[in-house]
Design a protein around this motif. Structure first.
Motif, PDB file in Angstrom:
ATOM      1  N   ASP A 244      41.454  29.301  31.396  1.00  0.00           N
ATOM      2  CA  ASP A 244      40.286  28.875  32.173  1.00  0.00           C
ATOM      3  C   ASP A 244      39.558  30.125  32.652  1.00  0.00           C
ATOM      4  N   TYR A 245      38.445  30.449  31.969  1.00  0.00           N
ATOM      5  CA  TYR A 245      37.664  31.654  32.290  1.00  0.00           C
ATOM      6  C   TYR A 245      36.410  31.270  33.039  1.00  0.00           C
ATOM      7  N   ARG A 246      36.178  31.945  34.178  1.00  0.00           N
ATOM      8  CA  ARG A 246      34.966  31.728  34.952  1.00  0.00           C
ATOM      9  C   ARG A 246      34.297  33.070  35.224  1.00  0.00           C
ATOM     10  N   ARG A 247      32.997  33.133  34.935  1.00  0.00           N
ATOM     11  CA  ARG A 247      32.207  34.318  35.244  1.00  0.00           C
ATOM     12  C   ARG A 247      31.219  33.981  36.343  1.00  0.00           C
ATOM     13  N   ASP A 254      27.820  30.230  41.806  1.00  0.00           N
ATOM     14  CA  ASP A 254      28.113  29.302  40.727  1.00  0.00           C
ATOM     15  C   ASP A 254      28.574  30.073  39.492  1.00  0.00           C
ATOM     16  N   ALA A 255      29.414  29.425  38.694  1.00  0.00           N
ATOM     17  CA  ALA A 255      29.877  30.039  37.454  1.00  0.00           C
ATOM     18  C   ALA A 255      28.743  30.031  36.431  1.00  0.00           C
ATOM     19  N   VAL A 256      28.355  31.225  35.965  1.00  0.00           N
ATOM     20  CA  VAL A 256      27.301  31.297  34.952  1.00  0.00           C
ATOM     21  C   VAL A 256      27.868  31.012  33.566  1.00  0.00           C
ATOM     22  N   THR A 257      29.178  31.206  33.415  1.00  0.00           N
ATOM     23  CA  THR A 257      29.869  30.876  32.164  1.00  0.00           C
ATOM     24  C   THR A 257      31.255  30.361  32.506  1.00  0.00           C
ATOM     25  N   ARG A 258      31.649  29.283  31.842  1.00  0.00           N
ATOM     26  CA  ARG A 258      33.021  28.802  31.989  1.00  0.00           C
ATOM     27  C   ARG A 258      33.544  28.419  30.611  1.00  0.00           C
ATOM     28  N   VAL A 273      37.558  33.843  24.774  1.00  0.00           N
ATOM     29  CA  VAL A 273      37.535  34.431  26.106  1.00  0.00           C
ATOM     30  C   VAL A 273      37.278  35.941  26.027  1.00  0.00           C
ATOM     31  N   ILE A 274      37.915  36.621  25.089  1.00  0.00           N
ATOM     32  CA  ILE A 274      37.709  38.062  24.942  1.00  0.00           C
ATOM     33  C   ILE A 274      36.244  38.360  24.632  1.00  0.00           C
ATOM     34  N   ASP A 275      35.628  37.561  23.788  1.00  0.00           N
ATOM     35  CA  ASP A 275      34.199  37.745  23.493  1.00  0.00           C
ATOM     36  C   ASP A 275      33.355  37.540  24.743  1.00  0.00           C
ATOM     37  N   ALA A 276      33.709  36.535  25.554  1.00  0.00           N
ATOM     38  CA  ALA A 276      32.938  36.259  26.778  1.00  0.00           C
ATOM     39  C   ALA A 276      33.100  37.383  27.790  1.00  0.00           C
ATOM     40  N   VAL A 277      34.313  37.937  27.894  1.00  0.00           N
ATOM     41  CA  VAL A 277      34.545  39.037  28.827  1.00  0.00           C
ATOM     42  C   VAL A 277      33.671  40.225  28.446  1.00  0.00           C
ATOM     43  N   SER A 318      55.021  25.327  31.980  1.00  0.00           N
ATOM     44  CA  SER A 318      54.126  24.890  33.053  1.00  0.00           C
ATOM     45  C   SER A 318      52.821  24.361  32.454  1.00  0.00           C
ATOM     46  N   PRO A 319      52.279  23.268  33.000  1.00  0.00           N
ATOM     47  CA  PRO A 319      51.009  22.738  32.507  1.00  0.00           C
ATOM     48  C   PRO A 319      49.793  23.490  33.031  1.00  0.00           C
ATOM     49  N   THR A 320      50.014  24.422  33.962  1.00  0.00           N
ATOM     50  CA  THR A 320      48.905  25.147  34.572  1.00  0.00           C
ATOM     51  C   THR A 320      48.280  26.132  33.585  1.00  0.00           C
ATOM     52  N   ALA A 321      46.952  26.211  33.584  1.00  0.00           N
ATOM     53  CA  ALA A 321      46.251  27.137  32.697  1.00  0.00           C
ATOM     54  C   ALA A 321      46.345  28.564  33.230  1.00  0.00           C
ATOM     55  N   THR A 322      46.232  29.540  32.335  1.00  0.00           N
ATOM     56  CA  THR A 322      46.055  30.933  32.733  1.00  0.00           C
ATOM     57  C   THR A 322      44.612  31.082  33.200  1.00  0.00           C
ATOM     58  N   GLU A 323      44.427  31.459  34.458  1.00  0.00           N
ATOM     59  CA  GLU A 323      43.086  31.502  35.056  1.00  0.00           C
ATOM     60  C   GLU A 323      42.548  32.926  35.076  1.00  0.00           C
ATOM     61  N   ILE A 324      41.283  33.059  34.678  1.00  0.00           N
ATOM     62  CA  ILE A 324      40.611  34.355  34.671  1.00  0.00           C
ATOM     63  C   ILE A 324      39.349  34.233  35.509  1.00  0.00           C
ATOM     64  N   GLU A 325      39.308  34.974  36.610  1.00  0.00           N
ATOM     65  CA  GLU A 325      38.139  35.012  37.477  1.00  0.00           C
ATOM     66  C   GLU A 325      37.447  36.358  37.283  1.00  0.00           C
ATOM     67  N   HIS A 326      36.204  36.309  36.813  1.00  0.00           N
ATOM     68  CA  HIS A 326      35.428  37.519  36.547  1.00  0.00           C
ATOM     69  C   HIS A 326      34.218  37.488  37.473  1.00  0.00           C
TER      70      HIS A 326
END
Length: 582
Positions: A244-247, A254-258, A273-277, A318-326
């Motif tokens: 779960d990536y949020r920019r 607000d998230a401009v990209t998710r 996700v790497i491309d979005a980062v 675990s069902p939890t996503a790996t979260e990335i906050e940018h």
């Protein structure tokens, strides 16, 4: 008997090493490890810290030891040397061995049976108490605790079971799944080939040229019948959104990209996700001697490695996503599952890699996504520090989960200029040097223990690094980079015990650097006095880069404010110093 074939177990070897070091007079905090702790018997001190007479039974000691030994047992086993204070003073113990073993057994709900023996140490009687590895979680006062580095933290039974399976050699990622080669997504294979080609290696290009089925087999992601392993199913088959990536441009915005899309493989989600980062990671220009061109505000390889770790080493049960906050230049990756295998925040740079899922980690390395040498965390630190950015912060959160935080931004040009002029030239890329110099610049000075903590290395290794750092010069004037603090009574003795700082010339170069925005004048002097137990006007002048009169005035101000006190009644004369006020 089996020791005749296998040799002594690791706990025994480590216990022998610790006892030998204690016998030679080394302080306890310098030699205790993940496997062996030194403890002073509780309730053996009076109100003035005097040592009280010993007794053969001590309920407070039994209760305390039961908790510590249960923690060690839950972590694969370990030992405690009882009767040694933190400063290395051996006060001994007279606790009855049989009584103590039985009380620990009772206090752990009859789950933990330790071995214990009395032995002499520097003229006193101490106990070595060994806890075997637990086969089921051992609770103390209703809680399960295990070791993270040298600390005990609480975990739940499911997390303990997962780490226990790993210690026993169980690899969930290598187990067969219910997916087959027919379930492999063509898009996932294309992503795999892209990563292989991007490495530029001939062997990787040869692997990328294999047919679809041969590629999967050569990656060791299926068996002879075409059944995929769990690692193969994760990487190549469709599934839920696990990243779960949020920019956000600013905190709270607000998230401009998710990116949080299901129906794709983990490899596809990772690549997107790497491309979005990269898309949202602005570039900046560098023009410093041999460092010219562009770089990202958050170093690209560091950002990628943080995501790789958040996928490869996370808990896939675990069902939890790996979260990335940018957010702006702040980049955090939070993944479910705590540290395992003795790895923790205080040793993650130097501890050998301990993958939660070896087959998955091996595949990520074969695809040239993860570091094959297990040095990804090292690279993260080096890439951040090389640009003058703060070192990564890697920590375990309740849950548990692991969070990696990278604080990017404009590269520090004063720092880059300094690195460009360090001689020998390879010194500027030495991670140990960068860690020590970064800590010194931020704190204003450093000592052996703080340098060891920054590098996560032993006393002997730290001494070697300090000695090598004293040979580094600044190329254009040939002056030393790293020098002793003037007036330090430990100077010219053991480098580990001495106080060190950047030379005046180097500090002048960094005056415009954010690294000089460290402690204030008063914080610097008070902190030095607190950690070293004393400070003189000579030491203060060295730390401040000022005259002795200016330094003396600053110390007098701290004394007047009640921060420092006179070190002796006679204030005049050579050798006068201040001590921290009680």
């Amino acid at each position: 008997m089996t020791e005749h074939f296998t040799g002594p177990p690791p706990v025994r070897l480590e216990l022998n090493r610790v006892l030998d070091a204690l016998s030679s007079g080394m302080p306890a905090d310098a030699i205790e490890s993940e496997l062996v702790d030194m403890k002073e018997e509780p309730r053996r001190r009076g109100g003035r810290k005097e040592v009280l007479p010993a007794t053969t039974t001590n309920e407070a000691a039994a209760s305390y030891l039961a908790g510590e030994l249960a923690c060690l047992a839950n972590s694969g086993g370990g030992a405690v040397v009882l009767g040694v204070a933190d400063d290395g003073t051996v006060i001994g113990t007279q606790l009855d061995v049989d009584w103590l073993r039985h009380r620990i057994y009772e206090l752990t709900d009859r789950k933990l049976t330790v071995t214990a023996a009395a032995l002499p140490l520097r003229g006193e009687r101490v106990l070595e108490i060994v806890a075997p590895a637990a086969l089921e979680p051992i609770r103390f006062r209703g809680k399960i605790r295990h070791r993270v580095g040298k600390n005990c933290v609480e975990i739940d039974a499911a997390t303990w079971a997962g780490t226990h399976q790993i210690r026993m050699g169980y690899d969930w990622s290598a187990q067969p799944s219910t997916r087959t080669l027919a379930d492999v997504r063509a898009a996932a294979l294309e992503v795999a080939r892209d990563f292989l080609h991007a490495s530029g290696e001939a062997a990787a290009a040869d692997l990328a040229a294999a047919s679809d089925q041969d590629l999967v087999r050569r990656l060791n992601l299926c068996d002879g019948s075409g059944a995929l392993t769990n690692a193969g199913a994760l990487l190549l088959c469709s599934g839920p959104a696990v990243i779960d990536y949020r920019r956000r441009k600013v905190a709270g915005g607000d998230a401009v990209t998710r990116i949080h899309r299901s129906g794709r493989s983990v490899l596809e989600q990772f690549a997107q996700v790497i491309d979005a980062v990269r898309l949202h990671n602005p570039r900046v220009e560098l023009d410093v001697r041999w460092v010219r061109g562009q770089t990202y505000r958050i170093p690209d390889l560091a950002a990628r490695e943080a995501v790789v770790n958040g996928i490869t080493h996370r808990d896939w049960q675990s069902p939890t996503a790996t979260e990335i906050e940018h957010v702006g230049d702040r980049y955090t990756v939070t993944s479910p599952g705590g540290f395992i295998g003795g790895v923790g925040p205080d040793n993650i740079i130097t501890h050998p890699s301990v993958p939660r899922y070896p087959r998955l980690a091996q595949t990520m390395a074969k695809l040239r996504i993860a570091e094959r040498q297990g040095i990804g965390v090292d690279r993260m630190h080096r890439d951040m520090l090389a640009l003058g950015l703060p070192a990564p912060v890697i920590e375990q959160l309740p849950g548990p989960s692991v969070r990696t935080t990278l604080l990017g931004g404009e590269p520090d040009h004063a720092w880059l200029e300094l690195r460009a002029r360090m001689w020998p030239a390879n010194a500027c890329d030495d991670l140990d040097f960068l860690l020590v110099l970064d800590a010194t610049a931020r704190r204003g000075w450093i000592s052996g223990p703080t340098a060891a903590a920054a590098m996560q290395r032993s006393r002997a290794e730290t001494t070697d690094v300090i000695e090598r750092l004293t040979q580094v010069t600044v190329e254009d004037d040939g002056k030393q980079l790293f020098v002793e603090v003037d007036g330090d009574p430990h100077a010219d003795k053991d480098p580990y015990d001495a106080a060190w700082q950047l030379s005046n010339d180097v500090r002048a170069r960094l005056d415009a650097s954010r690294r000089r925005l460290g402690p204030s004048r008063d914080q610097l002097l008070a902190g030095y006095a607190r950690e070293r137990g004393r400070i003189s006007s000579t030491e203060a002048a060295s730390l401040l880069g000022s005259s002795a009169n200016t330094a003396r005035t600053a110390l007098d101000d701290l004394e007047r404010d009640g921060v420092l006190a006179s070190g002796r009644a006679q204030r005049r004369g050579r050798g006068f110093f201040y001590v921290p006020a009680s």
